[in-house]
Design an enzyme around this catalytic site. Structure first.
Site, PDB file in Angstrom:
ATOM      1  CE  LYS A 125      47.647 -15.518  19.550  1.00 44.66           C
ATOM      2  NZ  LYS A 125      46.644 -14.490  19.832  1.00 44.66           N
ATOM      3  NE  ARG A 168      39.969 -13.250  20.241  1.00 39.42           N
ATOM      4  CZ  ARG A 168      41.308 -13.352  20.110  1.00 39.42           C
ATOM      5  NH1 ARG A 168      41.829 -14.212  19.236  1.00 39.42           N
ATOM      6  NH2 ARG A 168      42.104 -12.610  20.842  1.00 39.42           N
TER       7      ARG A 168
END
Ligand code: PLP
Length: 374
Positions: free
Chosen positions: A35, A130
Site C-alpha cells: 500500500k 484501530r
C-alpha cells in the site's frame, strides 16, 4: 534523468529484503504489503520473487492496479470495504480483514452473484483501537460467518502499533492464540491463518517470543524500508535505501540563517524557531510538503541538512559541501514511511525502477555522496 523530482525504487533491494524477512520468519505465511507504493505491480512482483506468499493492500484501487498488470497471486484486502463495494472486493481480492458482520453479509451476496468464494479474517481489537471487534464478540461473529455458503472464515487476526501504538507482546498475541484455539474448538476445525499483525510483530518473532499458534504476518515497512518499526532502527541487515527521492535544485544562494523582520506564523500556522549560525549556503529543491513531509527525508549525503519546507519548496543547508550544487542538479534523500507513502501518491513525483543487482552506474553513484567532488 528527468527535471522533476523522482522516486527511485530498487527492485533488487526489495526482493533481497523480502528473502531475508521470509527466512527470518521461518515458515510463517508472509503477506507482502504494497500500500505504501499505491499497489505498484513492480514492487509486488519483487515481493513475490523474494518469497512473499500473498500480497496485501488496503485499497481496492491498488488491488485493481495489481490485477490489471496480470498478477494472479492471492491478494489480501487489509482495509474492510464498505458493504457497497463488496462486489469489487470479491472480484479483486481473495481474502479480506473484517470486523462488521453487515459487510461480510454483503460479501456473501456479492460472492454468490459472482459464483466465487471469498475468505475472511475476523479482526479482533486487542488494545490498539484501530479495526477489530472486541474479543467478546468473536464467537457470535465466527458462528455467523461459518454458516455462510460463499464465505470461508480463513482465520482470525489482529493489528497493533498503528493507532494506539500498542506493542505486540507475548500477552496480547497470546490472547490472539487463545482466541484462535477457542474458535477452532467451537467450529470443530482448524483455522488456516492466525494473523499476528504487521512489521511491528517481527521483533517478537526474532526474539523467539512469538506464541507458536501465530502462523502469519502482514509485512510492509520492514521489507521495503529495512527497519524495525518499533524502534525505526535497521534490522536483519536489510537494505535501507530501496527507496530514494531525488529533487532538483532551483536556487542555491548564501543567506543569513536568521529571518529578518517581525515574525508571525509560517504558511502552516506554526511559529518556527531559528538558530543564528551566520550566513550559510542554502539550496532550495523542487519538492514540498505537497509531496513529502520534510521531517521524513534523510539526506543521502550526510553533509546536507534539511531545514524545512513549504508546500513546494524544500530548503536544505549545503554549506558543508565542498562545491555548491548547480541548478538542476539533484539532491538525494531516503524517505521514511510517511514520506514514502506521500511521494508514491504525489502526482508531481515521477517513479523510476532500477535493479541494483544489474549494477548500473546509477546505483553506484547513489551509494556515494550525492554531490560529486570536482
Ligand atoms: C498497513 C498494514 C499492514 C502492514 O503494515 P507495516 O507496518 O507496513 O508492516 C498490515 N496489516 C494491516 C491491516 C495494515 O493496514
Amino acid at each position: 534523468m528527468t527535471a522533476r523530482a523522482t522516486l527511485t525504487i530498487d527492485l533488487d533491494k526489495i526482493r533481497g529484503n523480502t528473502r531475508r524477512v521470509v527466512a527470518a520468519l521461518d515458515g510463517m505465511y508472509v503477506v507482502g504489503v504494497t500500500k505504501v507504493t499505491c499497489g505498484s505491480p513492480e514492487v509486488a512482483r519483487a515481493l513475490l520473487a523474494g518469497g512473499a506468499q500473498a500480497l496485501g493492500d488496503s485499497r481496492l484501487e491498488n488491488a485493481e492496479r495489481l490485477r490489471a498488470s496480470g498478477i494472479v497471486a492471492p491478494i489480501w484486502l487489509l482495509r474492510s470495504p464498505t458493504p457497497a463495494l463488496a462486489a469489487d472486493a470479491v472480484h479483486l481480492t481473495d481474502v479480506s480483514l473484517e470486523s462488521e458482520l453487515e459487510t461480510v453479509l454483503a460479501l456473501e451476496r456479492a460472492a454468490a452473484v459472482a459464483g466465487k468464494r471469498h475468505a475472511v479474517i475476523a479482526m479482533v481489537d486487542l488494545g490498539d483501537l484501530r479495526e477489530g471487534m472486541l474479543p467478546a464478540d468473536l464467537p457470535a461473529f465466527a458462528a455467523a460467518v461459518e454458516a455462510l455458503a460463499h464465505i470461508d472464515l480463513a482465520g482470525i487476526g489482529v493489528n497493533l502499533t498503528c493507532y494506539g501504538a500498542v506493542c505486540p507482546t507475548p500477552e496480547n498475541l497470546g490472547e490472539l492464540a487463545a482466541l484462535a484455539a477457542q474458535t477452532e474448538r467451537r467450529l470443530g476445525r482448524r483455522l488456516e491463518f492466525v494473523s499476528g499483525g504487521n512489521s511491528g510483530s517481527m521483533a517478537l518473532t526474532l526474539a523467539g517470543r512469538m506464541p507458536a499458534a501465530i502462523n502469519s504476518l502482514r509485512i510492509g515497512e520492514t521489507i521495503l524500508l529495512g527497519v524495525d518499526t518499533l524502534t525505526r532502527e535497521p534490522t536483519l541487515d536489510l537494505a535501507l535505501d530501496a527507496f530514494v527521492v531525488e529533487a532538483p535544485v532551483i536556487e542555491c544562494l548564501v543567506k543569513p540563517s536568521m529571518p529578518s523582520g517581525e515574525t508571525t506564523q509560517d504558511a502552516f500556522g506554526n511559529r518556527p524557531t531559528f538558530v543564528d549560525r551566520g550566513p550559510r549556503r542554502r539550496a532550495i529543491c523542487a519538492l514540498g510538503r505537497q509531496d513529502a513531509p520534510p521531517e521524513g527525508l534523510v539526506p543521502v549525503d550526510p553533509r546536507v541538512e534539511v531545514l524545512g519546507a513549504s508546500s513546494d519548496h524544500l530548503i536544505v543547508d549545503v554549506e558543508a559541501l565542498s562545491r555548491a550544487p548547480r541548478l538542476g542538479e539533484r539532491l538525494a534523500f531516503v524517505p521514511n514511511y510517511g514520506a514514502t507513502l506521500q511521494l508514491s501518491t504525489s502526482a508531481y513525483v515521477d517513479t523510476e525502477f532500477v535493479h541494483s543487482a544489474g549494477l548500473t552506474n546509477k546505483i553506484v553513484a547513489r551509494s556515494t555522496p550525492s554531490i560529486p567532488e570536482e
